[in-house]
Design a protein around this motif. Structure first.
Motif, mmCIF file in Angstrom:
data_model
loop_
_atom_site.group_PDB
_atom_site.id
_atom_site.type_symbol
_atom_site.label_atom_id
_atom_site.label_comp_id
_atom_site.label_asym_id
_atom_site.label_seq_id
_atom_site.Cartn_x
_atom_site.Cartn_y
_atom_site.Cartn_z
ATOM 1 N N ILE A 1 0.834 -1.201 0.000
ATOM 2 C CA ILE A 1 0.000 0.000 0.000
ATOM 3 C C ILE A 1 0.868 1.250 0.000
ATOM 4 O O ILE A 1 1.775 1.402 0.800
ATOM 5 N N VAL A 2 0.588 2.128 -0.943
ATOM 6 C CA VAL A 2 1.258 3.412 -0.942
ATOM 7 C C VAL A 2 0.172 4.469 -0.761
ATOM 8 O O VAL A 2 -0.773 4.522 -1.523
ATOM 9 N N LYS B 1 9.414 6.415 -5.482
ATOM 10 C CA LYS B 1 10.082 5.986 -4.256
ATOM 11 C C LYS B 1 9.610 4.610 -3.809
ATOM 12 O O LYS B 1 10.401 3.824 -3.303
ATOM 13 N N SER B 2 8.340 4.311 -4.015
ATOM 14 C CA SER B 2 7.886 3.000 -3.554
ATOM 15 C C SER B 2 8.213 1.888 -4.550
ATOM 16 O O SER B 2 8.489 0.767 -4.156
ATOM 17 N N ASP B 3 8.207 2.204 -5.841
ATOM 18 C CA ASP B 3 8.467 1.150 -6.826
ATOM 19 C C ASP B 3 9.960 0.871 -7.029
ATOM 20 O O ASP B 3 10.342 -0.222 -7.439
ATOM 21 N N PHE B 4 10.790 1.866 -6.787
ATOM 22 C CA PHE B 4 12.224 1.676 -7.064
ATOM 23 C C PHE B 4 13.090 2.067 -5.865
ATOM 24 O O PHE B 4 14.039 2.832 -6.009
ATOM 25 N N PRO B 5 12.779 1.528 -4.696
ATOM 26 C CA PRO B 5 13.484 1.997 -3.487
ATOM 27 C C PRO B 5 14.998 1.805 -3.568
ATOM 28 O O PRO B 5 15.731 2.582 -2.964
ATOM 29 N N ALA B 6 15.451 0.800 -4.313
ATOM 30 C CA ALA B 6 16.886 0.534 -4.305
ATOM 31 C C ALA B 6 17.672 1.504 -5.176
ATOM 32 O O ALA B 6 18.871 1.679 -4.982
ATOM 33 N N ILE B 7 17.036 2.121 -6.157
ATOM 34 C CA ILE B 7 17.806 3.029 -7.007
ATOM 35 C C ILE B 7 17.384 4.485 -6.851
ATOM 36 O O ILE B 7 18.060 5.377 -7.336
ATOM 37 N N VAL B 8 16.256 4.716 -6.188
ATOM 38 C CA VAL B 8 15.786 6.087 -6.034
ATOM 39 C C VAL B 8 15.881 6.492 -4.559
ATOM 40 O O VAL B 8 15.164 5.959 -3.720
ATOM 41 N N ASP B 9 16.782 7.423 -4.269
ATOM 42 C CA ASP B 9 16.871 7.902 -2.885
ATOM 43 C C ASP B 9 16.146 9.235 -2.710
ATOM 44 O O ASP B 9 15.513 9.473 -1.710
#
Ligand code: SF4
Ligand code: NI
Ligand code: NI
Length: 706
Positions: free
Chosen positions: A293-294, A431-439
Motif C-alpha cells: 500500500i502506498v 520511491k515506492s516502486d524503485f526503493p533501491a535506485i531512487v533515494d
C-alpha cells in the motif's frame, strides 16, 4: 451441516437444469451442432482442464454430464463430498453457459460481458505475475445497498484487485457510477451461471501459462490453489445453487466471505462478515493476499483499474500536448546536491487559473538522485510516468517524451485535483516502486508558455544522447539477463533478454531487466554471462543453455536466439504477438493479440497461442514482443525480416516508420512494407500467394525454410 446440504441440493438442481437445457438444445439443433466459446483455444475450459474430454458437439456433452453426476454427487454430508458436489456444479454451469453460445450467437448484451476470451486473459498475464494485480475477487449477488456495495468495489479497484461481478451487484455499481468493463479490470459477467466465466478464466490460466496438459485434474487444482489468488464475496440471501458453486470455488482453493449470517462457519473457508468495511480485508486475509500500500496524498483514486480509462475531449477539464501545445517528460539522474527530496515546483498557472476546455503546455522534469542510480535507467523510469499517471482516476496520459498528451477529466478536477498533485503521484510511486535506485526525487512541472520552450531543449538533447547510446547497444554485450517473472504462472518458462531482443510480453527490455536486477538483486532478472558461443548463426551460448536448463526445471536443454525453426525460445502465455511458419509462401506470418481474425496459417491468435504457450518449445511457432520485429536480429538465422509475408494491418500501423527503417536497413527497400500481405489481401496462403508473387516478395526467392 446446512452448508453441505445446500451444496448437495444445489448440485442436484444445477445438473438437472443442465440436463433439461441440453436435451432441449439437442432436440432443436441436433446432437451434431458444434459447441464452443468464442476466441479460445480451450474449448470448454472447465471440462478441458479437469477431465480433458474433447467436446466438439452438444452431443458430446451428454455422457460428460452423466459421468460427473454419477461420480460426484453424493448425499452424505461431508466437506469432501460438498467439494465434489461443487465440482459437479462447475461442470453443469459450464454446460449451461456454453449452450448459450450455439451457432455463433453473442448472447450477452450491455452491461454484461459473458465469456472472457483468451486475448484478455493473456493481456493480464504480466500484471498478474508481477502482482500489479495482487489477486482476484468474485462478487456474487446483491449488496445491502448500492452505496456501500459500490464503495467496496472501488476499494478493491484501488487495491488493484481483478474483479468479476455477477448478479445485481452489477446494476448497483452502474447506479453508483463505478467504472466497470475489461479496461477497468472489472468484468460484469452477467447473472446466475455466468459466474462460471470467472472459473473458466482461472482454469485457462493453468492451461495457458502453467502448461498443464488437459485433463490433469490434480495438477489443475494444485495450480489454482498455489498460483491463483482468488476469493469469493457472496452478498445477500444465498440459494442452494450458489452454495454449491461456492463449494466449487473451495474445491479450487478459493474461500468465500458472505455478508449473511452463517450458522456454522468453516474457518478459513466460509466465513460471515456483515460489516461492509471489513469484507475485503477478511477476503484478502483468508486467501493470503498481501498488498503493497502506498498512500498518496491526492484527492483521486490511484490503481491499475484506471489505467485503461480513456478521457474523451468532452469529458476533459483541461488538456496538454498531443501536438496542440508544447509538452515533454524527462527523468534525469542528478547529483546528491541537486535534488531536494520531495520538492514539487509548479512553474506557470495552477489548475484554478485554467478555464474549462482550455489547452496548456505541460512539462515534467523528474530529478532523481540515488547511490545506485545509473544514467541507463533514466529511460526505464521515464516510461513509468505513463503508467503512474494513468493509474489516476480521471487522468489520461498517452505517448511519451515530447509527444506526451495528457488530459485531466472534469471528475478529477471536481474532486480537487491540482497540477502539483502530478508531482505527488510521481514522487510517491518512484520511491515506492524503485526503493533501491531512487533515494531522492524532486519534480518540476511547467505550464508556462515561455519557460517550457526553454526547458524542452534540455529534454530534446537528452533524448538524442539516449537514442545514440541505445543504437550502440547490440547483442555483442557479454551479459544478457534472464526473466523468470512469469514462473509464478508458467513454472518452467525462462525468458532471456538481450539488447536486441526484448521479452515476448513486450514489457521487459534488456535495460529494464538490468535496472530491475539493480533494484532487486535476488529477483527474477539475473545477469548471465553468455560464455562460449556454440552457434554464431543461430545464436546459442553455453552459459545461457545451462541457465535455462537449470531454471526450467531441466525441461529446456538449448535455446537458439535467432531462429524459430530449431530450439526457439519458449513462450509462457503473455506474448504480444505470435509468429508461425507459412510453408507455401516460404516465409512467416505474425498475428497479434489485438487481431482477433483468421490468419493464413489457419489459426486465430487464440488458437495459435493454445499450441505454443505454457513454457514449451514449439519449432515453427513462437511468441514475441512487437518491437522485436524491427530488431536487426529478428530471426536472423532464418533470413530476417525478408521472411515476413503476412501481418495484420493494425501491427503495420503500430510499427509505422520503424518498420520502414528496418526494411531499408536490411536492404529490402522502403516499399518492402507494401509487399507484406495483410487481412485485406487475404487470410489463407492461397489468397496471399498471388499477391506476394505480383509484388515480388523476396521470401519467394529465398532458400526453403524447411
Ligand atoms: Fe514474462 Fe518473459 Fe515478460 Fe519476463 S520477459 S515478464 S518472463 S514474458
Ligand atoms: Ni487513468
Ligand atoms: Ni509471461
Amino acid at each position: 451441516m446446512e452448508l453441505f446440504k445446500g451444496a448437495y441440493e444445489g448440485a442436484v438442481t444445477a445438473t438437472s437444469y443442465a440436463e433439461i437445457l441440453l436435451a432441449k438444445a439437442i432436440k432443436v439443433h441436433g446432437a451434431d451442432c458444434p459447441v464452443k466459446y468464442p476466441d479460445t483455444a480451450y474449448r470448454l475450459p472447465v471440462i478441458t482442464a479437469l477431465s480433458g474430454e474433447e467436446v466438439n458437439t452438444i452431443g458430446d456433452l451428454a455422457p460428460i454430464l452423466n459421468r460427473i453426476r454419477t461420480t460426484n454427487i453424493k448425499e452424505e454430508l461431508t466437506l469432501e463430498n460438498a467439494k465434489l458436489n461443487g465440482e459437479a456444479t462447475l461442470y453443469a454451469a459450464e454446460i449451461i453457459e456454453a449452450l448459450r453460445y450455439l451457432k455463433g450467437v453473442k448472447p450477452d448484451q450491455y452491461p454484461y460481458c459473458g465469456f472472457v476470451p483468451d486475448p484478455i486473459l493473456r493481456k493480464f498475464g504480466v500484471p498478474l505475475v508481477d502482482q500489479t494485480i495482487p489477486g482476484v475477487a468474485v462478487i456474487v449477488g446483491k449488496g445491502k445497498d448500492s452505496k456501500s456495495t459500490a464503495k467496496m468495489v472501488k476499494d478493491l479497484q484501488a487495491k488493484g484487485i481483478m474483479i468479476f461481478l455477477v448478479n445485481e451487484v452489477i446494476e448497483q455499481c452502474i447506479e453508483e457510477n463505478v467504472k466497470i468493463g475489461a479496461e477497468f479490470i472489472t468484468f460484469p459477467l452477467g447473472n446466475f451461471t455466468q459466474v462460471i466465466h470467472a472459473v473458466n478464466f482461472a482454469f485457462r490460466a493453468g492451461l495457458a501459462f502453467g502448461g498443464i496438459p488437459a485433463g490433469q485434474r490434480e495438477r489443475a487444482i494444485e495450480y489454482q490453489a498455489k498460483r491463483v489468488f482468488a476469493f469469493v464475496i457472496q452478498l445477500g440471501p444465498n440459494d442452494v445453487v450458489k452454495y454449491a458453486a461456492e463449494f466449487g470455488a473451495m474445491f479450487m482453493g478459493f474461500p468465500t466471505v458472505t455478508d449473511q449470517p452463517v450458522a456454522e462457519e468453516i474457518p478459513d473457508w466460509y466465513q460471515s462478515e456483515p460489516d461492509y468495511e471489513k469484507i475485503v480485508k477478511l477476503g484478502l486475509e483468508l486467501r493470503g493476499i498481501k498488498l503493497k500500500i502506498v498512500d498518496i496524498p491526492v484527492p483521486i483514486t490511484i490503481g491499475p483499474a484506471f489505467e485503461g480509462e480513456t478521457i474523451r475531449k468532452k469529458d476533459a477539464y483541461v488538456e496538454f500536448g498531443g501536438g496542440r501545445s508544447t509538452s515533454f517528460e524527462l527523468v534525469r539522474m542528478c547529483g546528491v546536491d541537486e535534488v531536494e527530496d520531495g520538492k514539487i515546483e509548479v512553474i506557470g498557472p495552477e489548475i484554478d487559473e485554467m478555464p474549462e476546455g482550455s489547452i496548456f503546455p505541460l512539462g515534467f522534469m523528474v530529478d532523481i538522485y540515488g547511490r545506485k542510480m545509473q544514467e541507463d535507467f533514466e529511460g526505464v523510469l521515464e516510461r513509468r510516468i505513463h503508467y503512474n499517471l494513468n493509474y489516476g482516476e480521471g487522468l489520461w496520459h498517452v505517448a511519451q517524451r515530447n509527444m506526451m498528451w495528457v488530459r485531466i477529466g472534469k471528475n478529477a478536477h471536481a474532486a480537487g485535483f491540482k497540477i502539483r498533485d502530478f508531482g505527488e503521484i510521481l514522487i510517491a510511486k518512484f520511491k515506492s516502486d524503485f526503493p533501491a535506485i531512487v533515494d531522492r526525487v524532486q519534480v518540476t512541472i511547467i505550464t508556462d508558455k515561455e519557460v517550457i520552450e526553454d526547458k524542452i531543449k534540455i529534454a530534446i538533447e537528452k533524448y538524442a544522447a539516449r537514442d545514440a547510446r541505445l543504437k550502440g547497444l547490440t547483442d555483442d554485450v557479454e551479459t544478457y539477463y534472464s526473466c523468470t517473472l512469469c514462473q509464478s504462472f508458467a513454472p518452467n518458462h525462462v525468458c532471456v533478454v538481450s539488447p536486441e531482443r526484448l521479452g515476448l510480453c513486450g514489457a521487459v527490455s534488456w535495460l529494464d531487466a538490468k535496472a530491475s536486477n539493480e533494484i532487486n538483486p535476488l529477483g527474477p532478472n539475473q545477469p548471465i554471462d553468455k560464455g562460449e558461443c556454440l552457434d554464431t548463426e543461430k545464436g546459442q551460448w553455453k552459459n545461457l543453455n545451462d541457465f535455462i536448463y537449470a531454471n526450467s526445471h531441466n525441461t529446456v536443454e538449448a535455446v537458439n536466439f535467432y531462429t524459430l525453426m530449431e530450439n526457439p525460445m519458449t513462450s509462457c502465455g503473455c506474448f504480444e504477438a505470435i509468429m508461425a511458419i507459412l510453408p507455401m509462401c516460404n516465409g512467416i506470418m505474425i498475428t497479434t493479440r489485438e487481431h482477433g481474425g483468421e490468419t493464413p496459417c489457419g489459426m486465430t491468435f487464440s488458437a495459435l497461442a493454445g499450441t505454443c504457450g505454457g513454457g514449451m518449445q514449439t519449432p515453427g511457432f513462437m511468441g514475441l514482443g512487437r518491437r522485436y520485429i524491427t530488431s536487426k536480429k529478428f530471426i536472423k538465422a532464418d533470413g530476417g525480416l525478408a521472411r515476413l509475408v503476412w501481418m495484420p494491418k493494425e501491427l503495420k500501423e503500430f510499427l509505422g516508420q520503424d518498420l520502414i527503417d528496418a526494411a531499408e536497413h536490411e536492404g529490402l527497400g522502403a516499399d518492402f512494407v507494401d509487399k507484406i500481405a495483410d487481412e485485406t489481401v487475404g487470410t489463407t496462403e492461397d489468397e496471399i500467394l498471388p499477391f506476394l508473387e505480383e509484388k515480388q516478395h523476396p521470401a519467394l526467392k529465398m532458400d526453403p525454410m524447411m
